[in-house]
Write an enzyme that holds these catalytic residues in place. Structure first.
Site, PDB file in Angstrom:
ATOM      1  N   HIS A 238      59.851 -11.318  -0.523  1.00  0.00           N
ATOM      2  CA  HIS A 238      59.358 -10.766  -1.797  1.00  0.00           C
ATOM      3  C   HIS A 238      60.565 -10.300  -2.597  1.00  0.00           C
ATOM      4  O   HIS A 238      61.177  -9.282  -2.284  1.00  0.00           O
ATOM      5  CB  HIS A 238      58.401  -9.613  -1.473  1.00  0.00           C
ATOM      6  CG  HIS A 238      57.876  -8.896  -2.682  1.00  0.00           C
ATOM      7  ND1 HIS A 238      57.205  -7.681  -2.596  1.00  0.00           N
ATOM      8  CD2 HIS A 238      57.900  -9.197  -4.007  1.00  0.00           C
ATOM      9  CE1 HIS A 238      56.843  -7.286  -3.798  1.00  0.00           C
ATOM     10  NE2 HIS A 238      57.258  -8.183  -4.675  1.00  0.00           N
TER      11      HIS A 238
ATOM     12  N   MET B 232      50.338  -6.783  -6.705  1.00  0.00           N
ATOM     13  CA  MET B 232      50.780  -5.464  -6.245  1.00  0.00           C
ATOM     14  C   MET B 232      49.611  -4.481  -6.335  1.00  0.00           C
ATOM     15  O   MET B 232      48.890  -4.465  -7.341  1.00  0.00           O
ATOM     16  CB  MET B 232      51.937  -4.934  -7.102  1.00  0.00           C
ATOM     17  CG  MET B 232      53.230  -5.744  -7.036  1.00  0.00           C
ATOM     18  SD  MET B 232      53.974  -5.935  -5.409  1.00  0.00           S
ATOM     19  CE  MET B 232      54.222  -4.231  -4.898  1.00  0.00           C
TER      20      MET B 232
ATOM     21  N   ASP C 149      61.332  -7.384   1.804  1.00  0.00           N
ATOM     22  CA  ASP C 149      61.435  -6.934   0.408  1.00  0.00           C
ATOM     23  C   ASP C 149      62.893  -6.900  -0.029  1.00  0.00           C
ATOM     24  O   ASP C 149      63.686  -6.110   0.479  1.00  0.00           O
ATOM     25  CB  ASP C 149      60.839  -5.524   0.283  1.00  0.00           C
ATOM     26  CG  ASP C 149      59.334  -5.530   0.449  1.00  0.00           C
ATOM     27  OD1 ASP C 149      58.658  -6.152  -0.376  1.00  0.00           O
ATOM     28  OD2 ASP C 149      58.847  -4.915   1.411  1.00  0.00           O
TER      29      ASP C 149
ATOM     30  N   SER D 220      55.749  -5.058   6.641  1.00  0.00           N
ATOM     31  CA  SER D 220      56.905  -4.991   5.754  1.00  0.00           C
ATOM     32  C   SER D 220      58.035  -4.244   6.438  1.00  0.00           C
ATOM     33  O   SER D 220      57.904  -3.068   6.799  1.00  0.00           O
ATOM     34  CB  SER D 220      56.535  -4.276   4.458  1.00  0.00           C
ATOM     35  OG  SER D 220      57.718  -3.971   3.744  1.00  0.00           O
TER      36      SER D 220
ATOM     37  N   MET E 183      62.169  -8.622  -5.506  1.00  0.00           N
ATOM     38  CA  MET E 183      62.024  -7.687  -6.638  1.00  0.00           C
ATOM     39  C   MET E 183      63.387  -7.596  -7.297  1.00  0.00           C
ATOM     40  O   MET E 183      64.107  -6.598  -7.181  1.00  0.00           O
ATOM     41  CB  MET E 183      61.524  -6.327  -6.130  1.00  0.00           C
ATOM     42  CG  MET E 183      60.040  -6.354  -5.802  1.00  0.00           C
ATOM     43  SD  MET E 183      59.531  -4.983  -4.748  1.00  0.00           S
ATOM     44  CE  MET E 183      59.950  -5.679  -3.166  1.00  0.00           C
TER      45      MET E 183
ATOM     46  N   HIS F 294      57.197  -9.506   6.301  1.00  0.00           N
ATOM     47  CA  HIS F 294      57.408  -9.404   4.847  1.00  0.00           C
ATOM     48  C   HIS F 294      58.774  -8.753   4.614  1.00  0.00           C
ATOM     49  O   HIS F 294      59.051  -7.671   5.146  1.00  0.00           O
ATOM     50  CB  HIS F 294      56.283  -8.554   4.271  1.00  0.00           C
ATOM     51  CG  HIS F 294      56.282  -8.407   2.792  1.00  0.00           C
ATOM     52  ND1 HIS F 294      55.727  -9.346   1.943  1.00  0.00           N
ATOM     53  CD2 HIS F 294      56.742  -7.401   1.985  1.00  0.00           C
ATOM     54  CE1 HIS F 294      55.841  -8.928   0.692  1.00  0.00           C
ATOM     55  NE2 HIS F 294      56.457  -7.758   0.684  1.00  0.00           N
TER      56      HIS F 294
ATOM     57  N   MET G 136      65.359  -6.010  -2.998  1.00  0.00           N
ATOM     58  CA  MET G 136      65.444  -5.251  -4.260  1.00  0.00           C
ATOM     59  C   MET G 136      66.913  -5.190  -4.683  1.00  0.00           C
ATOM     60  O   MET G 136      67.794  -5.022  -3.840  1.00  0.00           O
ATOM     61  CB  MET G 136      64.916  -3.832  -4.061  1.00  0.00           C
ATOM     62  CG  MET G 136      63.512  -3.764  -3.488  1.00  0.00           C
ATOM     63  SD  MET G 136      62.930  -2.045  -3.467  1.00  0.00           S
ATOM     64  CE  MET G 136      61.469  -2.221  -2.426  1.00  0.00           C
TER      65      MET G 136
ATOM     66  N   ASP H 109      49.893  -6.043  -1.726  1.00  0.00           N
ATOM     67  CA  ASP H 109      51.096  -5.371  -1.216  1.00  0.00           C
ATOM     68  C   ASP H 109      51.148  -3.973  -1.805  1.00  0.00           C
ATOM     69  O   ASP H 109      51.259  -3.815  -3.024  1.00  0.00           O
ATOM     70  CB  ASP H 109      52.320  -6.200  -1.635  1.00  0.00           C
ATOM     71  CG  ASP H 109      53.628  -5.630  -1.113  1.00  0.00           C
ATOM     72  OD1 ASP H 109      53.619  -4.630  -0.379  1.00  0.00           O
ATOM     73  OD2 ASP H 109      54.677  -6.222  -1.459  1.00  0.00           O
TER      74      ASP H 109
END
Ligand code: DX5
Ligand code: ZN
Length: 247
Positions: A74, A145, A43, A19, A76, A41, A45, A183
């Site tokens: 991913h 998660m 992320d 990540s 979020m 990965h 957000m 994750d």
């Protein structure tokens, strides 16, 4: 693409995905592990679905251009139906959105596919997995998660592996082709538990990027996962048909 390891793997392969959150999405760090990792990965957000904000499409495009490794995105974020297709078009191999943010996961999964990526559905810490089992035929990955979504460096929550066991049993019973990703808090001392619970795809930020040699850390995590799965299979094969052996 440089070879078979750069293509979407067989669903039974074990995948380790560092990540980039742990290195503030630095391109140099992405390049450092791109030769040994299966995926990266990423992320995303938005400061709404979770309190933190990370990168947007502009920096995502920079990461995409920097390596040829599959990107495991991913989201979020709120309103994933707006953004998920755009991250697919921007070169994600997988785009995973949160169940808690999406009223119609099947429709969004179709849109992600139409935009050229594989859809994943994420289940946060406090969300049960059972209501989503019937959606597994419509998605390519279920992300469970193992922390509360929103920040790296949190402690692994082993009780959440019960959701992995439930999803894995459902997948096996239906012979479904869906990856099960974990994750949060995945490290040398936790990856084996996740493998035994039935996960096949492992995100690791802190464990990879605080290591003195991140590439070695990726290899080590994969070796541990492979060895744990081989041990579990050998143990299962040792059980005589129709019984659990002598007690
Ligand atoms: C957090 C992110 C994770 C995070 C994991 O919500 O989804 O991908 O980077 O970090 P570690 O491996 O440090 O728990
Ligand atoms: Zn993540």
């Amino acid at each position: 693409m440089t070879g078979p390891s750069r293509t979407v793997p067989d669903p039974t392969d074990l995948i380790v995905a560092p990540s980039l959150l742990a290195v503030d999405f630095a391109v140099s760090a992405a390049r450092d592990v791109a030769e040994v990792a299966d995926w990266l990965h990423v992320d995303i957000m938005d400061g709404r679905f979770v309190p933190n904000r990370t990168i947007g499409l502009d920096h995502f495009a920079v990461l995409r251009a920097a390596t040829s490794i599959p990107l495991d995105t991913h989201l979020m974020i709120e309103d994933p139906e707006v953004w998920a297709p755009r991250y697919a078009e921007a070169g994600s191999t997988y785009v995973t959105f949160h169940a808690e943010a999406c009223p119609d996961p099947v429709a969004l999964a179709k849109d992600i596919r139409a935009a050229g990526a594989r859809p994943g559905l994420a289940i946060d810490r406090d969300t049960p997995v059972e209501p989503y089992l019937e959606l597994l035929p419509h998605i390519d990955m279920l992300l469970i998660m193992t922390i509360k979504a929103g920040a790296g460096g949190q402690a692994f929550l082993p009780h959440l592996l019960e959701k992995v066991r439930t999803a894995r049993a459902h997948r096996d019973a239906g012979d479904l082709h869906v990856r099960i990703e974990v994750d949060g808090g995945i490290a040398e001392d936790t990856i084996g538990q996740a493998v035994q619970a039935g996960a096949d795809t492992f995100v690791a930020g802190t464990a990879v990027f605080t290591a003195s040699d991140p590439a070695t850390a990726v290899r080590r995590l994969r070796e541990l996962a492979v060895a744990t799965r081989a041990g579990a299979r050998a143990a299962a094969d040792a059980v005589p048909p129709g019984g659990e052996g002598e007690r």
